[in-house]
Design a protein around this motif. Structure first.
Motif, PDB file in Angstrom:
ATOM      1  N   VAL A  76       1.074 -19.499  -4.551  1.00  0.00           N
ATOM      2  CA  VAL A  76      -0.181 -18.763  -4.610  1.00  0.00           C
ATOM      3  C   VAL A  76      -0.299 -17.796  -3.429  1.00  0.00           C
ATOM      4  O   VAL A  76      -0.872 -16.705  -3.554  1.00  0.00           O
ATOM      5  N   ASP A  77       0.244 -18.183  -2.267  1.00  0.00           N
ATOM      6  CA  ASP A  77       0.223 -17.293  -1.109  1.00  0.00           C
ATOM      7  C   ASP A  77       1.084 -16.056  -1.358  1.00  0.00           C
ATOM      8  O   ASP A  77       0.723 -14.941  -0.965  1.00  0.00           O
ATOM      9  N   LEU A  78       2.232 -16.255  -2.011  1.00  0.00           N
ATOM     10  CA  LEU A  78       3.118 -15.141  -2.325  1.00  0.00           C
ATOM     11  C   LEU A  78       2.438 -14.168  -3.287  1.00  0.00           C
ATOM     12  O   LEU A  78       2.510 -12.946  -3.107  1.00  0.00           O
ATOM     13  N   ALA A  79       1.764 -14.706  -4.311  1.00  0.00           N
ATOM     14  CA  ALA A  79       1.072 -13.853  -5.277  1.00  0.00           C
ATOM     15  C   ALA A  79      -0.054 -13.070  -4.607  1.00  0.00           C
ATOM     16  O   ALA A  79      -0.244 -11.878  -4.873  1.00  0.00           O
ATOM     17  N   HIS A  80      -0.787 -13.722  -3.711  1.00  0.00           N
ATOM     18  CA  HIS A  80      -1.877 -13.048  -3.002  1.00  0.00           C
ATOM     19  C   HIS A  80      -1.338 -11.934  -2.118  1.00  0.00           C
ATOM     20  O   HIS A  80      -1.918 -10.847  -2.034  1.00  0.00           O
ATOM     21  N   TRP A  81      -0.203 -12.184  -1.471  1.00  0.00           N
ATOM     22  CA  TRP A  81       0.404 -11.175  -0.587  1.00  0.00           C
ATOM     23  C   TRP A  81       0.860  -9.960  -1.389  1.00  0.00           C
ATOM     24  O   TRP A  81       0.650  -8.818  -0.991  1.00  0.00           O
ATOM     25  N   GLN A  82       1.470 -10.205  -2.559  1.00  0.00           N
ATOM     26  CA  GLN A  82       1.935  -9.099  -3.388  1.00  0.00           C
ATOM     27  C   GLN A  82       0.763  -8.270  -3.912  1.00  0.00           C
ATOM     28  O   GLN A  82       0.849  -7.038  -3.975  1.00  0.00           O
ATOM     29  N   GLN A  83      -0.324  -8.925  -4.292  1.00  0.00           N
ATOM     30  CA  GLN A  83      -1.496  -8.191  -4.741  1.00  0.00           C
ATOM     31  C   GLN A  83      -2.070  -7.333  -3.619  1.00  0.00           C
ATOM     32  O   GLN A  83      -2.518  -6.202  -3.843  1.00  0.00           O
ATOM     33  N   GLY A  84      -2.011  -7.856  -2.394  1.00  0.00           N
ATOM     34  CA  GLY A  84      -2.495  -7.080  -1.254  1.00  0.00           C
ATOM     35  C   GLY A  84      -1.654  -5.835  -1.012  1.00  0.00           C
ATOM     36  O   GLY A  84      -2.186  -4.777  -0.639  1.00  0.00           O
ATOM     37  N   LEU A  85      -0.353  -5.937  -1.221  1.00  0.00           N
ATOM     38  CA  LEU A  85       0.522  -4.773  -1.046  1.00  0.00           C
ATOM     39  C   LEU A  85       0.172  -3.678  -2.043  1.00  0.00           C
ATOM     40  O   LEU A  85       0.209  -2.484  -1.716  1.00  0.00           O
ATOM     41  N   LEU A  86      -0.139  -4.084  -3.276  1.00  0.00           N
ATOM     42  CA  LEU A  86      -0.499  -3.094  -4.287  1.00  0.00           C
ATOM     43  C   LEU A  86      -1.811  -2.398  -3.947  1.00  0.00           C
ATOM     44  O   LEU A  86      -1.957  -1.192  -4.122  1.00  0.00           O
ATOM     45  N   GLN A  87      -2.772  -3.142  -3.426  1.00  0.00           N
ATOM     46  CA  GLN A  87      -4.079  -2.571  -3.130  1.00  0.00           C
ATOM     47  C   GLN A  87      -4.057  -1.666  -1.905  1.00  0.00           C
ATOM     48  O   GLN A  87      -4.854  -0.733  -1.807  1.00  0.00           O
ATOM     49  N   THR A  88      -3.147  -1.933  -0.970  1.00  0.00           N
ATOM     50  CA  THR A  88      -3.075  -1.116   0.252  1.00  0.00           C
ATOM     51  C   THR A  88      -2.027  -0.013   0.152  1.00  0.00           C
ATOM     52  O   THR A  88      -1.717   0.639   1.137  1.00  0.00           O
ATOM     53  N   HIS A  89      -1.445   0.174  -1.036  1.00  0.00           N
ATOM     54  CA  HIS A  89      -0.451   1.224  -1.279  1.00  0.00           C
ATOM     55  C   HIS A  89       0.791   1.056  -0.396  1.00  0.00           C
ATOM     56  O   HIS A  89       1.450   2.022  -0.044  1.00  0.00           O
ATOM     57  N   ALA A  90       1.109  -0.193  -0.057  1.00  0.00           N
ATOM     58  CA  ALA A  90       2.289  -0.449   0.773  1.00  0.00           C
ATOM     59  C   ALA A  90       3.582  -0.184   0.013  1.00  0.00           C
ATOM     60  O   ALA A  90       4.641  -0.014   0.624  1.00  0.00           O
ATOM     61  N   PHE A  91       3.493  -0.151  -1.326  1.00  0.00           N
ATOM     62  CA  PHE A  91       4.683   0.082  -2.135  1.00  0.00           C
ATOM     63  C   PHE A  91       4.950   1.574  -2.355  1.00  0.00           C
ATOM     64  O   PHE A  91       5.939   1.930  -2.976  1.00  0.00           O
ATOM     65  N   ASP A  92       4.088   2.441  -1.872  1.00  0.00           N
ATOM     66  CA  ASP A  92       4.231   3.875  -2.149  1.00  0.00           C
ATOM     67  C   ASP A  92       5.565   4.419  -1.651  1.00  0.00           C
ATOM     68  O   ASP A  92       6.217   5.224  -2.321  1.00  0.00           O
ATOM     69  N   ARG A  93       5.970   3.984  -0.465  1.00  0.00           N
ATOM     70  CA  ARG A  93       7.232   4.474   0.098  1.00  0.00           C
ATOM     71  C   ARG A  93       8.415   4.009  -0.738  1.00  0.00           C
ATOM     72  O   ARG A  93       9.351   4.776  -0.994  1.00  0.00           O
ATOM     73  N   ARG A  94       8.352   2.754  -1.188  1.00  0.00           N
ATOM     74  CA  ARG A  94       9.441   2.226  -2.014  1.00  0.00           C
ATOM     75  C   ARG A  94       9.487   2.938  -3.358  1.00  0.00           C
ATOM     76  O   ARG A  94      10.563   3.277  -3.854  1.00  0.00           O
ATOM     77  N   ILE A  95       8.316   3.176  -3.948  1.00  0.00           N
ATOM     78  CA  ILE A  95       8.265   3.878  -5.225  1.00  0.00           C
ATOM     79  C   ILE A  95       8.798   5.301  -5.076  1.00  0.00           C
ATOM     80  O   ILE A  95       9.522   5.811  -5.936  1.00  0.00           O
ATOM     81  N   GLY A  96       8.468   5.957  -3.960  1.00  0.00           N
ATOM     82  CA  GLY A  96       8.979   7.294  -3.714  1.00  0.00           C
ATOM     83  C   GLY A  96      10.491   7.327  -3.623  1.00  0.00           C
ATOM     84  O   GLY A  96      11.142   8.258  -4.119  1.00  0.00           O
ATOM     85  N   PHE A  97      11.074   6.302  -2.985  1.00  0.00           N
ATOM     86  CA  PHE A  97      12.535   6.232  -2.886  1.00  0.00           C
ATOM     87  C   PHE A  97      13.168   6.145  -4.269  1.00  0.00           C
ATOM     88  O   PHE A  97      14.126   6.865  -4.579  1.00  0.00           O
ATOM     89  N   TRP A  98      12.624   5.260  -5.135  1.00  0.00           N
ATOM     90  CA  TRP A  98      13.226   5.073  -6.451  1.00  0.00           C
ATOM     91  C   TRP A  98      13.045   6.297  -7.326  1.00  0.00           C
ATOM     92  O   TRP A  98      13.906   6.592  -8.164  1.00  0.00           O
TER      93      TRP A  98
END
Length: 208
Positions: A76-98
């Motif tokens: 549950v902690d892992l799922a909460h952390w991943q949801q937080g990354l999506l909400q804070t746009h932390a994946f934007d850099r990774r998405i830009g790379f791909w």
């Protein structure tokens, strides 16, 4: 056992099933089926090792069973952390790379229509056994070329596909563990899939 393994799991009912089968008077078999939403291949190794350790302790009839180390995080902690990354746009850099890495034109493997393997997993899976002597040679090659087993096997796979279907560029999907030091022993779907663009020139050696 095969029927139990092939049975589909519904998350609405259960995310895992375990069965204990008696093979004979002295041997029993534990069959476990876990949904991909709660574990990955690495998790199965963790679960197997922990069950084997507990079984050995029970078999030795130890008065005190060794306690397992407390996990710093749960699923549950892992799922909460991943949801937080999506909400804070932390994946934007990774998405830009791909988006850049997979910029068109993309290579599509041109497999003839009559080679469609079908829909079942058994039809599209192939097990390859490598003897000890050959594996020793592969390990020696890894050390000599300063790479790892994944790099050698991906190269071999790309070479076979390239020559068989006469394509110079391929896109190969390969799994990665996707675990940090504090999630090494966590049973959870941490694995990720990454894509590798491989170009195989006509005249080149396997090492190159």
């Amino acid at each position: 056992a095969h029927a139990l393994i092939c049975r589909r799991l519904s998350l609405e009912e259960s995310s895992f099933n375990f069965h204990l089968l008696r093979l004979n008077s002295n041997k029993m078999l534990v069959v476990g089926v876990l949904h991909g939403a709660i574990c990955d291949g690495f998790s199965l190794n963790i679960l197997r090792d922990e069950l084997a350790n507990l079984y050995r302790q029970a078999k030795d009839d130890r008065s005190e069973v060794e306690e397992m180390g407390q996990l710093p995080y749960q699923l549950v902690d892992l799922a909460h952390w991943q949801q937080g990354l999506l909400q804070t746009h932390a994946f934007d850099r990774r998405i830009g790379f791909w988006k850049t890495y997979l910029r068109p034109p993309l290579a599509h493997l041109r497999i003839p229509a009559d080679r469609n393997p079908g829909a079942s997993l058994e039809a599209i899976s192939t097990a390859v056994k490598v003897d000890a002597e050959s594996m020793a040679g592969v390990h020696a090659a890894c050390k000599r070329w300063k790479t790892d087993l994944r790099g050698v096997f991906i190269t071999a796979y790309a070479t076979v596909l390239s020559r068989h279907y006469r394509q110079r560029e391929l896109i190969i999907q390969t799994p990665i563990k996707g675990r940090l030091s504090n999630t090494e022993n966590l049973i959870a779907p941490c694995s990720e899939a990454t894509l590798v663009r491989v170009k195989v020139p006509r005249k080149t050696s396997f090492r190159e």
